[in-house]
Design a protein around this motif. Sequence first.
Motif, PDB file in Angstrom:
ATOM      1  N   TRP A   1     -37.778 -58.988 -11.108  1.00 45.72           N
ATOM      2  CA  TRP A   1     -37.927 -59.691 -12.354  1.00 45.72           C
ATOM      3  C   TRP A   1     -38.389 -58.802 -13.550  1.00 45.72           C
ATOM      4  O   TRP A   1     -38.788 -57.853 -13.390  1.00 45.72           O
ATOM      5  CB  TRP A   1     -39.252 -60.762 -12.126  1.00 45.72           C
ATOM      6  CG  TRP A   1     -38.773 -61.610 -11.170  1.00 45.72           C
ATOM      7  CD1 TRP A   1     -38.870 -61.922  -9.877  1.00 45.72           C
ATOM      8  CD2 TRP A   1     -38.337 -63.045 -11.634  1.00 45.72           C
ATOM      9  NE1 TRP A   1     -38.379 -62.859  -9.414  1.00 45.72           N
ATOM     10  CE2 TRP A   1     -38.168 -63.787 -10.459  1.00 45.72           C
ATOM     11  CE3 TRP A   1     -38.175 -63.762 -12.759  1.00 45.72           C
ATOM     12  CZ2 TRP A   1     -37.859 -65.191 -10.564  1.00 45.72           C
ATOM     13  CZ3 TRP A   1     -37.860 -64.895 -12.795  1.00 45.72           C
ATOM     14  CH2 TRP A   1     -37.656 -65.902 -11.738  1.00 45.72           C
ATOM     15  N   SER A   2     -38.179 -59.181 -14.703  1.00 43.88           N
ATOM     16  CA  SER A   2     -38.582 -58.802 -15.978  1.00 43.88           C
ATOM     17  C   SER A   2     -39.427 -59.727 -16.700  1.00 43.88           C
ATOM     18  O   SER A   2     -39.152 -61.009 -16.259  1.00 43.88           O
ATOM     19  CB  SER A   2     -37.656 -57.978 -16.994  1.00 43.88           C
ATOM     20  OG  SER A   2     -36.747 -58.934 -17.335  1.00 43.88           O
ATOM     21  N   TYR A   3     -40.320 -59.527 -17.508  1.00 43.45           N
ATOM     22  CA  TYR A   3     -40.958 -60.657 -18.152  1.00 43.45           C
ATOM     23  C   TYR A   3     -41.278 -59.983 -19.756  1.00 43.45           C
ATOM     24  O   TYR A   3     -41.049 -58.784 -19.977  1.00 43.45           O
ATOM     25  CB  TYR A   3     -42.393 -60.853 -17.700  1.00 43.45           C
ATOM     26  CG  TYR A   3     -43.225 -59.556 -17.693  1.00 43.45           C
ATOM     27  CD1 TYR A   3     -44.351 -59.527 -18.605  1.00 43.45           C
ATOM     28  CD2 TYR A   3     -43.450 -58.382 -16.799  1.00 43.45           C
ATOM     29  CE1 TYR A   3     -45.201 -58.716 -18.927  1.00 43.45           C
ATOM     30  CE2 TYR A   3     -44.310 -57.480 -16.872  1.00 43.45           C
ATOM     31  CZ  TYR A   3     -45.320 -57.639 -17.737  1.00 43.45           C
ATOM     32  OH  TYR A   3     -45.952 -56.557 -17.993  1.00 43.45           O
ATOM     33  N   ILE A   4     -41.387 -61.113 -20.542  1.00 38.39           N
ATOM     34  CA  ILE A   4     -41.904 -60.848 -21.879  1.00 38.39           C
ATOM     35  C   ILE A   4     -42.984 -61.954 -22.023  1.00 38.39           C
ATOM     36  O   ILE A   4     -43.111 -62.826 -21.660  1.00 38.39           O
ATOM     37  CB  ILE A   4     -40.803 -61.441 -22.911  1.00 38.39           C
ATOM     38  CG1 ILE A   4     -39.524 -60.211 -22.717  1.00 38.39           C
ATOM     39  CG2 ILE A   4     -41.199 -61.364 -24.364  1.00 38.39           C
ATOM     40  CD1 ILE A   4     -38.219 -60.589 -23.524  1.00 38.39           C
ATOM     41  N   VAL A   5     -44.229 -61.312 -22.352  1.00 41.14           N
ATOM     42  CA  VAL A   5     -45.251 -62.190 -22.729  1.00 41.14           C
ATOM     43  C   VAL A   5     -45.581 -61.987 -24.369  1.00 41.14           C
ATOM     44  O   VAL A   5     -45.670 -60.977 -24.920  1.00 41.14           O
ATOM     45  CB  VAL A   5     -46.608 -61.436 -22.022  1.00 41.14           C
ATOM     46  CG1 VAL A   5     -47.003 -60.226 -22.337  1.00 41.14           C
ATOM     47  CG2 VAL A   5     -47.802 -62.675 -21.857  1.00 41.14           C
ATOM     48  N   LYS A   6     -46.290 -63.285 -24.893  1.00 44.18           N
ATOM     49  CA  LYS A   6     -46.578 -63.320 -26.225  1.00 44.18           C
ATOM     50  C   LYS A   6     -48.045 -63.724 -26.380  1.00 44.18           C
ATOM     51  O   LYS A   6     -48.630 -64.723 -25.726  1.00 44.18           O
ATOM     52  CB  LYS A   6     -45.479 -64.411 -26.977  1.00 44.18           C
ATOM     53  CG  LYS A   6     -45.763 -64.321 -28.301  1.00 44.18           C
ATOM     54  CD  LYS A   6     -44.468 -65.127 -28.716  1.00 44.18           C
ATOM     55  CE  LYS A   6     -44.360 -65.400 -30.416  1.00 44.18           C
ATOM     56  NZ  LYS A   6     -45.478 -64.734 -31.151  1.00 44.18           N
TER      57      LYS A   6
END
Length: 185
Positions: A60-65
Amino acid sequence: MPVNPSYPIVLKFLQDLPTKGDGFSRNILHLFEKYFRVSVSLILLYHEDKLTGPRTASGWSYIVKNLNPNQIRPYFNEFFQSDIFSPRQHRLERVASLTEIFPEQGADQSPYYQYLQSLGISYQACIFLRNEQKRLATISLFRSEDDGDFSPEELECFRILEPFITKQYLQMLEINQAHSLNKRF
């Protein structure tokens, strides 16, 4: 059937839905923040090339804001396997609130909830992007105690938005794959 007062928000969200692959995931998170008072958001993207291997955090890859990357590290170290790959998560079809994710012990009693509380987060809603039975991505939306829980109307909006986001995400994957193939030749 009565009209949901949030439907105009759904229409505005759909008008703003990104149509280009560059920054698609980050733009989706921005739209949830803009239209649904989300304080923190995270999108986990499953990589197609890892389908044959074991399902681990490396698939998985992720983007967090709006959350420091150091604060997300405990999630991957302690909760990732039980959260994303648990049988209860695979039961959840399209949208779930924190109380639906942890119904057996109560959301406020789970170690995961305690972790969220340490981050100043009290409420979570998840949107599962699926193609047939295969999970493509999970969008997690979080709110503080001050912002309050997600309303049933908002959860219904997420259910309405999910197929549109999924369709657009699949189109972005196809474009990226075609672009990748063109680079090889």
